[in-house]
Design an enzyme around this catalytic site. Sequence first.
Site: not given
Ligand code: NAD
Ligand code: ZN
Length: 395
Positions: A145, A209, A251, A261, A272, A293
């Site tokens: 939890r 971003e 952010k 609010e 977005n 993305h």
């Molecule tokens: N929670 C939130 O607020 C939030 C915001 C934005 C995105 N997301 C989520 O995050 C995900 C995308 O995140 P991402 O782009 O970090 O993708 P990811 O976690 O898949 O990482 C991208 C690639 O980089 C590699 N990697 C990570 N760190 C590394 C490093 N230091 N050196 C070399 N390689 C490295 C990973 O193994 C992977 O292959 C999506 O699932 C999205 O929905 C969440």
């Molecule tokens: Zn985004």
Amino acid sequence: MDCGDDTIDHGTHRIVEALDAHTQPLRVPVRLESHQYEVLIGTDLISRAGAWLAPILPQKRAVVITDETVARLHLPRLMAGLEETGIQAKAFVVPVGEESKSLTRYAGLINEILDHGVERRTTVIGLGGGVVGDLSGFVASSLLRGVPFVQIPTTLLSQVDSSVGGKTGLNARAGKNLVGAFYQPQIVLADSSALATLARRERVAGYAEIVKAGLIADPELFAWCERHGAEILNGEPAALAEAVKRACAFKARVVMDDEKETAAQDGRALLNLGHSFGHALEAHFKYDGRLLHGEAVSVGLHLAAALSVALGHCPEEDLVRIDSHLRKLGMPAGLDWFDETLSADELITSMARDKKVQDGKLSFVLLRGIGQAFTSRDVEMDTVRDVLMQEGCAL
Ligand SMILES: NC(=O)c1ccc[n+]([C@@H]2O[C@H](COP(=O)([O-])OP(=O)(O)OC[C@H]3O[C@@H](n4cnc5c(N)ncnc54)[C@H](O)[C@@H]3O)[C@@H](O)[C@H]2O)c1
Ligand SMILES: [Zn+2]
């Protein structure tokens, strides 16, 4: 050291300051009604994680969740640092990629962790990009939890986007991020040196971003990006740390204001910007790695600005300034980024599915100019179609 005309005292002071700046992380406080924490941003935070965490963990036990790539590159120094400070940690490594945010993977992982044995005060540490962040955050929120959570984001995207906001998520059959919880970490360690091993393409995706944050409500950040964007894409740690700090601070302001609010009404929705178009593009490319993305967001920022100009909200020169910044850095800045001609109707149908449509009108985040985003609920689909056609779409 030659102090020139300076006194020795003053010269020494400057050296100490310079050393401090190198070793002391930048800090972004996130103060929410129910919880406060800090995002620390700087070099070598992973190696020194033990020292940062030892004073704040309720128990000197942790489980680390990471993916295979990050495990190879950065896990050993995290584990060594934890061990040095007497924190007992066990690592769980998941495969790379979005598939690790599946319910099946989550179930397997949580069973493994329970079999290993955890207590309420054991901390879950997520070491990796957004995938690991979302998965480990949800594990932390649901394990017994809820256990303490520490986030060590290792992609630029996760450092700027997932470090603040407390969103965790898993994917369900019906779509991405449909299962999850808001769950805040105890601390976030954003290590700029970890970004050195990141593929340039991943840095580009994260950078979009940051540009987005500037465009929404921080014109000074956008101007800073114009001066330092190239350093960020080249992976220079000092510029990366500064950019992450500015974007996280931005952010955090939005999230904190939204919680109280007091925000100029639009609050979190503004985050977005570029994402309606971005999500439609991602859907077209089926999340198979052809379009990241952040790359989709980069094109989306251009399209949102172009739509704002077409609707008469935004001066054309701001669109030109945005485009020239993105293009100068070799970022995606329009539909010419793709080798194929996309269909305007397909993108619009996808956008309509993504959000509520009322009376043939779509809601969008638009710009009055750089640093002045607002939401609009009544954009005619026909106008969106016209803009997409002008941008090179087929019907
Ligand atoms: N929670 C939130 O607020 C939030 C915001 C934005 C995105 N997301 C989520 O995050 C995900 C995308 O995140 P991402 O782009 O970090 O993708 P990811 O976690 O898949 O990482 C991208 C690639 O980089 C590699 N990697 C990570 N760190 C590394 C490093 N230091 N050196 C070399 N390689 C490295 C990973 O193994 C992977 O292959 C999506 O699932 C999205 O929905 C969440
Ligand atoms: Zn985004």
